[in-house]
Design a protein around this motif. Structure first.
Motif, PDB file in Angstrom:
ATOM      1  N   ALA A  77       0.826  -1.205   0.000  1.00  7.16           N
ATOM      2  CA  ALA A  77       0.000   0.000   0.000  1.00  7.16           C
ATOM      3  C   ALA A  77       0.862   1.257   0.000  1.00  7.16           C
ATOM      4  N   PHE A  78       1.983   1.220   0.706  1.00  9.04           N
ATOM      5  CA  PHE A  78       2.910   2.355   0.744  1.00  9.04           C
ATOM      6  C   PHE A  78       3.435   2.646  -0.666  1.00  9.04           C
ATOM      7  N   VAL A  79       3.840   1.592  -1.376  1.00 10.99           N
ATOM      8  CA  VAL A  79       4.344   1.746  -2.740  1.00 10.99           C
ATOM      9  C   VAL A  79       3.255   2.285  -3.663  1.00 10.99           C
ATOM     10  N   LEU A  80       2.048   1.757  -3.538  1.00  7.57           N
ATOM     11  CA  LEU A  80       0.953   2.203  -4.412  1.00  7.57           C
ATOM     12  C   LEU A  80       0.587   3.656  -4.147  1.00  7.57           C
TER      13      LEU A  80
ATOM     14  N   PRO B 248      -4.194   4.754 -10.579  1.00  3.92           N
ATOM     15  CA  PRO B 248      -5.366   5.579 -10.259  1.00  3.92           C
ATOM     16  C   PRO B 248      -5.677   5.569  -8.765  1.00  3.92           C
ATOM     17  N   LEU B 249      -6.550   6.469  -8.368  1.00  7.82           N
ATOM     18  CA  LEU B 249      -7.049   6.471  -7.005  1.00  7.82           C
ATOM     19  C   LEU B 249      -8.058   5.343  -6.853  1.00  7.82           C
ATOM     20  N   VAL B 250      -8.282   4.900  -5.618  1.00  5.61           N
ATOM     21  CA  VAL B 250      -9.265   3.841  -5.386  1.00  5.61           C
ATOM     22  C   VAL B 250     -10.635   4.266  -5.906  1.00  5.61           C
ATOM     23  N   ALA B 251     -10.976   5.538  -5.718  1.00  2.80           N
ATOM     24  CA  ALA B 251     -12.287   6.038  -6.154  1.00  2.80           C
ATOM     25  C   ALA B 251     -12.431   6.024  -7.671  1.00  2.80           C
TER      26      ALA B 251
ATOM     27  N   LEU C 115      -4.858   5.724   0.093  1.00  2.00           N
ATOM     28  CA  LEU C 115      -4.805   5.256  -1.287  1.00  2.00           C
ATOM     29  C   LEU C 115      -5.735   6.075  -2.172  1.00  2.00           C
ATOM     30  N   GLU C 116      -5.993   7.307  -1.755  1.00  2.00           N
ATOM     31  CA  GLU C 116      -6.673   8.281  -2.597  1.00  2.00           C
ATOM     32  C   GLU C 116      -5.678   9.346  -3.058  1.00  2.00           C
ATOM     33  N   GLY C 117      -4.369   9.039  -2.935  1.00  2.00           N
ATOM     34  CA  GLY C 117      -3.335   9.902  -3.462  1.00  2.00           C
ATOM     35  C   GLY C 117      -3.076  11.165  -2.680  1.00  2.00           C
TER      36      GLY C 117
END
Length: 307
Positions: free
Chosen positions: A193-196, A206-209, A251-253
């Motif tokens: 998750a840190f890398v993403l 992309p963002l999760v949304a 994970l929404e950037g």
């Protein structure tokens, strides 16, 4: 250096033999699980007890030879009753014919949100050491379409270099002793998750949304960035000065405010907060880096600066 990184990343991709061994271990576990928990003649169905692979094997971010996580869910009864059932499951695995294929041992891994009941080792001539960790999820049912593992998998699918970068970072963390939760570090899910989160800020993921109904962005990037640039950029991202501590990322950037740790947490809050996007959609703020300690985070920063 780019060619060397590409060669190393290719070596970290699990071999077909390793994947087959993982499938064998799960099949042996499911066979014993069905005898203990499922009624005769009734398959795995809605609401019935389930046993499925989890973690990096579902994300397709596993490293060659890494351990396998297997989750049991939907067991009826209280937590004490469920743990009693898992104890009987353990006894079944320790007896023939299941003991001919699997060797059951005490729990060998720590999970922040679910208790690991025990671990098993795949047996057989010429079989490499493969440990599978059996986890009890006493609260949630395995919804593979919306699980955290599937979200990570879907995000990785949107960038051709994402899995190479995740595996390289995991390999670095393992070699430097920075991935053991028992020693106060982060697990593989948190590192992925840190890398993403870094890749989102570089607009490679992309963002999760923004994920579509099928789990893919409408127009995923077709260009593969250089691994040398990504790896250097990731460690710069790790070491970047933070105006607010604990550091919070999602994970929404974007940066986010760190949620307070649960009441059961002892000591200062973890220095890094990586928000679980699946739990966040349910109104629950959960830290994927909940096991990270202050001295351990300081060592991660030190090793990252050396890179």
């Amino acid at each position: 250096m780019e060619l060397e990184l590409e060669e190393l990343a290719a070596k970290l991709v699990p071999s077909e033999e390793y994947r087959k061994d993982c499938q064998r271990a799960v099949l042996f576990l499911k066979s014993a699980f069905s005898q203990e928990f499922l009624q005769k003649g009734i398959p795995f169905m809605q609401g019935a007890p389930k046993m499925e692979m989890a973690g990096s094997a579902v994300q397709n971010t596993e490293v060659e030879g890494s351990d396998l996580d297997v989750v049991c869910s939907c067991l009826a009864g209280t937590l004490e009753e469920q743990e009693g059932k898992m104890g009987r499951f353990w006894e079944k695995l320790c007896s023939p014919p299941h003991s001919n294929n699997l060797e059951a041992t005490d729990a060998m891994r720590l999970f922040p949100h679910a208790p690991c009941q025990f671990s098993v080792k795949l047996k057989g001539p010429g079989v490499p050491k493969l440990h599978a960790h059996v986890i009890l999820d006493e609260t949630a049912q395995l919804e593979t379409a919306t699980s955290l593992d599937m979200v990570i998998r879907q995000l990785c699918d949107c960038c051709t270099a994402s899995r190479d970068l995740v595996r390289l970072v995991k390999f670095w963390a393992i070699n430097h002793g920075l991935s053991s939760q028992q020693e106060g570090y982060m697990n593989g899910v948190a590192w992925a998750a840190f890398v993403l989160s870094f890749l989102q800020r570089q607009q490679h993921v992309p963002l999760v949304a923004e994920l579509g109904d099928d789990g893919r962005k409408e127009s995923p990037s077709a260009d593969k960035p250089k691994l040398t640039e990504l790896l250097r950029g990731f460690f710069q991202f790790v070491c970047a000065p933070q105006p607010i501590t604990p550091r919070g990322i999602s994970l929404e950037g974007i940066d986010c405010e760190a949620a307070p740790p649960p009441t059961s947490h002892v000591g200062p809050p973890p220095p890094l907060y990586i928000e679980d996007p699946v739990s966040a959609k349910q109104g629950i703020r959960k830290n994927l880096a909940a096991t990270l300690g202050e001295s351990q985070w300081a060592r991660i920063l030190e090793e990252s600066r050396r890179i």
